[in-house]
Design an enzyme around this catalytic site. Sequence first.
Site, mmCIF file in Angstrom:
data_model
loop_
_atom_site.group_PDB
_atom_site.id
_atom_site.type_symbol
_atom_site.label_atom_id
_atom_site.label_comp_id
_atom_site.label_asym_id
_atom_site.label_seq_id
_atom_site.Cartn_x
_atom_site.Cartn_y
_atom_site.Cartn_z
ATOM 1 N N HIS A 190 0.848 -1.103 0.014
ATOM 2 C CA HIS A 190 -0.020 0.017 0.071
ATOM 3 C C HIS A 190 1.025 1.362 -0.057
ATOM 4 C CE1 HIS A 190 -4.216 -0.877 0.252
ATOM 5 N NE2 HIS A 190 -3.896 -1.996 1.338
ATOM 6 N N ARG A 292 -6.823 -5.092 -16.058
ATOM 7 C CA ARG A 292 -6.953 -6.266 -15.224
ATOM 8 C C ARG A 292 -8.361 -6.364 -14.957
ATOM 9 N NH1 ARG A 292 -1.796 -3.545 -12.612
ATOM 10 N NH2 ARG A 292 -0.558 -5.204 -12.063
ATOM 11 N N ARG A 328 -6.657 -8.173 -20.232
ATOM 12 C CA ARG A 328 -6.115 -9.654 -19.622
ATOM 13 C C ARG A 328 -7.586 -10.106 -19.172
ATOM 14 N NH1 ARG A 328 -2.335 -9.949 -14.548
ATOM 15 N NH2 ARG A 328 -3.969 -9.068 -13.427
ATOM 16 N N GLU A 416 4.641 -14.790 -17.093
ATOM 17 C CA GLU A 416 4.739 -14.719 -15.687
ATOM 18 C C GLU A 416 5.502 -15.869 -14.956
ATOM 19 O OE1 GLU A 416 1.163 -12.069 -14.331
ATOM 20 O OE2 GLU A 416 0.292 -13.821 -15.302
ATOM 21 N N ASN A 439 6.241 -8.855 -12.122
ATOM 22 C CA ASN A 439 5.547 -8.865 -10.640
ATOM 23 C C ASN A 439 5.636 -10.527 -10.247
ATOM 24 O OD1 ASN A 439 5.192 -6.266 -10.936
ATOM 25 N ND2 ASN A 439 3.007 -6.625 -11.021
ATOM 26 N N ASP A 440 4.998 -11.116 -11.112
ATOM 27 C CA ASP A 440 4.729 -12.644 -10.922
ATOM 28 C C ASP A 440 5.939 -13.525 -11.467
ATOM 29 O OD1 ASP A 440 2.454 -13.464 -9.472
ATOM 30 O OD2 ASP A 440 1.309 -12.712 -11.002
ATOM 31 N N ARG A 450 5.694 -12.528 -3.398
ATOM 32 C CA ARG A 450 5.700 -10.975 -4.065
ATOM 33 C C ARG A 450 5.105 -10.290 -2.847
ATOM 34 N NH1 ARG A 450 1.542 -10.467 -9.114
ATOM 35 N NH2 ARG A 450 1.182 -8.436 -8.191
ATOM 36 N N CYS A 487 4.328 -5.197 -18.788
ATOM 37 C CA CYS A 487 3.083 -4.530 -17.945
ATOM 38 C C CYS A 487 3.118 -4.695 -16.582
ATOM 39 C CB CYS A 487 1.955 -5.179 -18.540
ATOM 40 S SG CYS A 487 1.698 -6.695 -18.093
HETATM 41 C C1 PEP Z 1 2.446 -9.101 -13.046
HETATM 42 O O1 PEP Z 1 2.459 -10.187 -12.605
HETATM 43 O O2 PEP Z 1 3.604 -8.386 -13.251
HETATM 44 C C2 PEP Z 1 1.184 -8.464 -13.493
HETATM 45 C C3 PEP Z 1 1.304 -7.314 -14.241
HETATM 46 O O3 PEP Z 1 0.237 -9.180 -13.098
HETATM 47 P P1 PEP Z 1 -0.478 -8.881 -11.631
HETATM 48 O O4 PEP Z 1 0.503 -7.639 -10.991
HETATM 49 O O5 PEP Z 1 -1.660 -8.364 -11.799
HETATM 50 O O6 PEP Z 1 -0.489 -10.422 -11.018
HETATM 51 MG MG MG Z 2 0.593 -11.614 -12.416
#
Ligand code: PEP
Ligand code: MG
Length: 555
Positions: A190, A292, A328, A416, A439-440, A450, A487
Site C-alpha cells: 500500500h 486487469r 487480460r 509470468e 511481478n509474478d 511477492r 506490464c
Molecule cells: C505481473 O504479474 O507483473 C502483472 C502485471 O500481473 P499482476 O500484478 O496483476 O499479477
Molecule cells: Mg501477474
Amino acid sequence: MEQSVSALHGTPVVPGIGYGPVVRPVARPVVPAQGTSVPDTAREAEVGRFEEAARVVTERLRARASRASGAAAEVLQATAVLVEDRAWRGAAATKIRSGADAVGATVGATEQFAALFEKMGGLQAERVTDLLDIRDRVIAELQGAPEPGLEMPDEPSVLLATDLAPADTAGLDPSAIVALATSLGGPTSHTAIIARQLGIPCVVAVAGLDDVPVGTTVLVDGATGRIVLSPDGAEAAAEVERDRIERERVAGWSGPGATADGHPVEILANVQDGSGARAARHTPAQGIGLFRTELCFLDRDAEPTVVEQSDIYAEVFEAFEGRKVVLRTLDAGSDKPLRFANHPDEHNPALGVRGIRITTSAPGVLDRQLDAVAEAASRTGARPWVMAPMVATVSEAADFAARVRERGLSPGVMIEVPSAALLADRLLEHLDFLSIGTNDLAQYTMAADRMSPQLAALTDPWQPAVLALVARAAQAGTAAGKPVGVCGEAAADPLLACVLAGMGVTSLSCAASAVTGVGARLSSVPMDRCREAAEVVLATDDPVAARAAAAKLLD
Ligand code: PEP
Ligand code: MG
C-alpha cells in the site's frame, strides 16, 4: 546507532530526491493484554461509548477522504467502511455485553476478524493492517489520546516508519513530506502504491531504518534506494536541485514514447475499470497495456453475466477509442480469489489454480468472458488485444489463441512463469504478442512471495535472473517480428524502462501516474545506449550492481 553508518539501502519504489529532518508517526496506543471487566448495569453505556468512538473515527476518515483524491481517497474510504463493518462492531458489542470493557472488546473483536482475514488469504489477508489501524484509532479515541499516525510537520520533512497504515499514507501532503522510507513493505505494498500516486520519492524494506532518530537530517534517493544519514548540506542541496530540474522536464513530456534517436517504444497505462481508463486519458499514455479485468469482480458471489461484463469492457474501450487496449482475462486465484471461480482449497494458492488454470475448475467462465469482450468490441468498434495470465505451457497458449481467434480477436499471453519465458519462441508460433508480468515472473523465478516484506530484495525486478528471462522473451519477439511488452511494476521504473527497451521490449505499460516519468526518461537516451545498458545489466550478479551499472551508462 553505530557512528560509522552513513548510508542505508532499501528497495527503491518511487524515483526522486527528498532531503530534510526525520519525522515519525505518532506512536500507536498501548494495547492492553487484558481489559477490565464492566458490571452488568454499566454495560449498555459502555457499548454506547464504543459506538461513539467508532463513529468519531469513521467521520474523521471520511472527512480526510473528501479532502483527498484518487487512490488516496479510495484507501481512506475503504478504511472508514471497515470501521463501520456491522459484523466487527457487533462482535465488539457482544463482548462488552458479556462483561469486557470497550478497549478489551475492540482488541478481542479485531483479533477475531484478523484471524478470519488471514485464513481467507490473498487480498483479504492484506487488510489485516487496516484492521489493526482502526483498532488503534478506536482505542486512542476511547483513551482520550491523540489520533495515532502522522501529524503534519511545519517544515519539509522525511517520513520514516516501520510500516505505514494505508490511512496514514493516503493523507500525506507531498509539500510537507518530501520523501518516505519504511523498514518493512514490498514494492507492491500500500505504501508503495500511494507514494507512487502522490509522486513522493519512496524506498521500502530498508534494513537499520528503525534506529535512525527523529530530527536526523537524511537524503532519500528513491531511484537507487540509498538513504544518506547527515549528508553534507551543499551536496544534498545540489542533488535536490538536479532532481527539481529533472521533475520539471518530466512534467513537460507529452509523448509518444520513443528513445532520444526516435526508436518508438509505446508507453501505455495499466487500468482496472472505466474510470481508471478515463483518468489515464489525461496522461500521454498511448493506450492501455493491461486492463486487469478480475479487479472488477472481486466482490461478486456469482459470475457476472455476459451483458454486464461487456458493458464494463466497453467503458474501457470507449475511453481509449481508436487506440490500443490490451485486456487480460480473469487472473482469478492466489491473491485475487473470485468467489464464482470455484477455487479449490489449496495449501499454496500462488502455485495453485489461478489465471488460465481456472478453465478446468470453472469451465465456461473463460468462453463467456471472451464472448463479452467480442460483444463489447463489436459494439464500440474497438479491436482489443486479449491475453491470458499465468500461462505455463505451449498447449495452454495454443488453446487460448484458438478461442480468441474464433471470436475475431487478437490473442497473446502474459509471461509470468519461467517456463513460458523459456519457451517464448514456441508460444509466439500461436500468438500475436506477449506481455511480460514482471511481478509474478520475479515471484516464480526467485521462489519468493511477492507480498512478503522480508523477501522484497528477492522479488526486486532488477534481479539479473529475472531480467535474463525478460531478455529471452524479448529476443523471441524480435526474431518473430511480434510485439513483446512489459506490464509489471518494472515498467514503472524509468531507469529500468530504458534497459527493457534495450532488450527489445516494444511497449511499457505502467500506472498512469508513472507514464510521464518513464516516457521522459526514455526520450533522453539513444537506443544504442539502452542496448549497452541491457548488456551490462545482464552481466551483473545482483540488483544493486545492476542498478549501478545501468545508472552509470544512462545517467
Ligand atoms: C505481473 O504479474 O507483473 C502483472 C502485471 O500481473 P499482476 O500484478 O496483476 O499479477
Ligand atoms: Mg501477474
